[in-house]
Design an enzyme around this catalytic site. Structure first.
Site, short mmCIF file in Angstrom:
data_model
loop_
_atom_site.label_atom_id
_atom_site.label_comp_id
_atom_site.label_asym_id
_atom_site.label_seq_id
_atom_site.Cartn_x
_atom_site.Cartn_y
_atom_site.Cartn_z
N HIS A 221 0.82 -1.21 0.00
CA HIS A 221 0.00 0.00 0.00
C HIS A 221 0.85 1.27 0.00
O HIS A 221 0.33 2.38 0.09
CB HIS A 221 -0.91 -0.02 1.24
CG HIS A 221 -2.10 0.87 1.15
ND1 HIS A 221 -2.31 1.91 2.02
CD2 HIS A 221 -3.14 0.88 0.30
CE1 HIS A 221 -3.44 2.53 1.72
NE2 HIS A 221 -3.96 1.94 0.67
N LYS A 223 3.21 4.36 -1.26
CA LYS A 223 3.21 5.26 -2.41
C LYS A 223 4.50 6.08 -2.36
O LYS A 223 4.57 7.13 -1.75
CB LYS A 223 2.00 6.20 -2.39
CG LYS A 223 0.63 5.48 -2.36
CD LYS A 223 0.05 5.51 -0.99
CE LYS A 223 -1.41 5.09 -0.92
NZ LYS A 223 -1.76 3.82 -1.43
N ASP A 228 16.76 10.04 -8.71
CA ASP A 228 18.20 10.31 -8.59
C ASP A 228 18.70 10.21 -7.15
O ASP A 228 19.80 10.70 -6.85
CB ASP A 228 18.54 11.70 -9.14
CG ASP A 228 18.37 11.79 -10.65
OD1 ASP A 228 18.37 10.73 -11.31
OD2 ASP A 228 18.22 12.92 -11.17
N HIS A 402 -9.21 11.15 0.88
CA HIS A 402 -8.32 9.99 0.90
C HIS A 402 -7.03 10.28 1.69
O HIS A 402 -6.16 9.41 1.79
CB HIS A 402 -7.97 9.60 -0.54
CG HIS A 402 -7.30 8.27 -0.68
ND1 HIS A 402 -5.96 8.14 -1.05
CD2 HIS A 402 -7.76 7.01 -0.52
CE1 HIS A 402 -5.65 6.85 -1.12
NE2 HIS A 402 -6.71 6.15 -0.80
N LYS A 404 -4.30 10.73 4.59
CA LYS A 404 -3.99 10.01 5.82
C LYS A 404 -3.01 10.88 6.60
O LYS A 404 -1.78 10.75 6.46
CB LYS A 404 -3.35 8.64 5.54
CG LYS A 404 -4.18 7.76 4.59
CD LYS A 404 -3.67 7.86 3.18
CE LYS A 404 -4.11 6.77 2.24
NZ LYS A 404 -5.44 6.32 2.28
N ASP A 409 -0.68 19.29 18.23
CA ASP A 409 -0.18 20.54 18.80
C ASP A 409 0.46 21.42 17.72
O ASP A 409 -0.12 21.57 16.65
CB ASP A 409 0.77 20.25 19.96
CG ASP A 409 0.05 19.57 21.14
OD1 ASP A 409 -1.20 19.64 21.17
OD2 ASP A 409 0.71 18.97 21.99
#
EC number: 2.7.8.-
Length: 484
Positions: A221, A223, A228, A402, A404, A409
């Site tokens: 899952h 991404k 380079d 979508h 996450k 604080d």
């Protein structure tokens, strides 16, 4: 005779269910959920379990050797020692005590040192993310490493592929790692033009976890993009038209990703190399190649300190979940969370309730629409329970949420691929950046407040006004929460 046959089938099915579930150690919630499935859905339940219930066989997981890990760690230590500014221990000592405790946690459970002096940019729209990613890819001179849960063969997928082909023709080393389940419809044939010019593309762990041994429940899952060895991306966006808001079903797509330059890229690169070598057994990457970890410039690129934290079924530590819980525990004023799936386990529920009842401003933002029906109904159930403890729950109305993210604080935050649910905590291979930077925390908080303007607050009364049938679906889905 028919009744006797039915009785015997029920007894045998029940015994087999108990034997099947208890033969592998798992937590109590998941145990009861699978018992319900196996007993109340005879035969079919066992087929479901074969695909989605069996635990990951540790002895078969990764093909890379300890030598690979030690080589990578040696290279990174060398680069970090030669980098500008104070040493890592000195920089850790300058952080607030709350941040130091989180750094120590990840150093122990994830072997993840603090990455200092990073330049970090927050990306909150698909257009911005893809524009910057394509620009980075076109500027690649040495290597391109992409790892995405979803890489669709649609319009934007072909655009990215065309850039990869062009850079491979120019001599750039290109590797693409994708999840075969998350990229449904995309096969190796799609990547044929890239492979024809010397590029590489493989599905994650497909050699070991294919339809033959039913290991479909463990998904890559993550991404991640690394160009380079200098520019890195990590967050919630995948590669597909829907992430640009081009799918009518979802409309506007609201997500969060990070672009970073600095020492944090080393750790994104390290995790990609290990994942690649676990999947491409016949075409491993030589992790000792120094160009994967280029020298840092002799000046500070930025002021952001962070840690790249990964978790997955290859470990029982649930590193990202522990990081989430620690962030909640450290909150004194606010803890604002965005997640498309709200299916927390008991430990995270307790942490949220303790924080809210201690006077912390706890907010959770979820989508207003489902992309997986059972998951969404379970999300609604947990939302309805959390509002009873004074936790503010918002439904984002301007398309599909979508992102996450978590902001605590004024300095602590997290952005990555891990949802606030059982699957991300236990079953998926995830990657998050935990950041210790006031500017990033302020930007995330400002974006959160902007998103609230497009959201509706959920209350005890609004949940009570729902139909009995809807509430039944929520309660039923909650029973399956540990295996969704």
């Amino acid at each position: 005779m028919l009744w006797w046959a039915l009785f015997i089938i029920i007894i045998v099915n029940g015994l087999l269910a108990l034997i099947t579930v208890f033969r592998e150690p798992r937590d109590i919630a998941a145990t009861w959920a699978w018992i319900l499935v196996l007993i109340f859905i005879p035969v079919i339940g066992f087929l479901i379990y074969s695909f989605a219930g069996r635990k990951l066989p540790q002895r078969q997981l990764f093909a890379y050797q300890d030598q690979d890990i030690s080589e990578i760690e040696k290279l990174i230590r060398k680069r970090m020692a030669d980098g500008p500014g104070p040493s890592v221990p000195e920089k850790v000592a300058l952080l607030p005590r709350s941040a130091q405790s989180l750094v120590t946690l990840f150093q122990r459970i994830n072997k993840t040192p603090l990455a200092t002096n990073n330049q970090v940019r927050l990306l909150t729209s698909g257009q911005d993310f893809f524009d910057r990613l394509k620009r980075s890819l076109r500027e690649a001179q040495s290597s391109i490493n992409l790892e995405f849960y979803t890489f669709y063969s649609d319009e934007i997928g072909h655009e990215i592929l065309d850039i990869l082909v062009e850079r491979a023709k120019a001599g750039v080393e290109v590797h693409v790692l994708y999840d075969s389940l998350g990229s449904t419809g995309t096969t190796l044939r799609f990547f044929a033009p890239l492979r024809a010019v010397g590029g590489h593309a493989v599905p994650f762990l497909k050699r070991r976890f294919n339809i033959v041994n039913f290991q479909l429940n463990f998904r890559d899952h993550r991404k991640i993009a690394v160009i380079d060895g200098k520019v890195g991306y990590v967050g919630g966006f995948n590669i597909g038209d829907q992430y640009l808001g081009r799918k009518k079903k979802f409309g506007h797509w609201r997500d969060t990703h990070l672009k970073m330059v600095g020492s944090g890229v080393y750790y994104l690169q390290a995790h990609f190399l290990l994942d690649w070598n676990a999947s491409a057994l016949t075409k491993p990457m030589h992790v000792s190649e120094e160009h994967y970890f280029p020298e840092l410039p002799d000046y500070k690129l930025g002021n952001a300190d962070l840690q790249i934290v990964t978790s997955g079924p290859d470990s029982d530590d649930e590193q990202i979940k522990m990081g989430y819980i620690r962030l909640i525990q450290l909150a004194k004023k606010r803890c604002w969370i965005q997640t498309p799936y709200l299916i927390p386990d008991d430990s995270t529920i307790d942490a949220l309730r303790i924080a809210a009842n201690s006077g912390v401003d706890v907010r959770i933002m979820i989508p207003c629409m489902p992309d997986h029906m059972f998951v969404y109904r379970a999300t609604q159930y947990f939302a309805s329970q959390l509002v009873k403890d004074g936790i503010k729950v918002y439904c984002y109305n301007n398309g599909f949420l979508h992102a996450k993210t978590m902001v605590v604080d004024d300095q602590l935050s997290s952005v990555g691929s891990a949802n606030f649910d059982f699957r991300s905590f236990k079953l998926n291979f995830e990657a998050n950046a935990f950041l210790y930077d006031k500017e990033i925390a302020q930007q995330l908080a400002a974006q959160y407040e902007k998103d609230i303007e497009c959201s509706t607050e959920q209350t005890v009364d609004s949940f009570a006004a729902q139909s009995r049938w809807l509430r039944f679906k929520q309660v039923f889905s909650r029973l399956l929460a540990p295996i969704l």
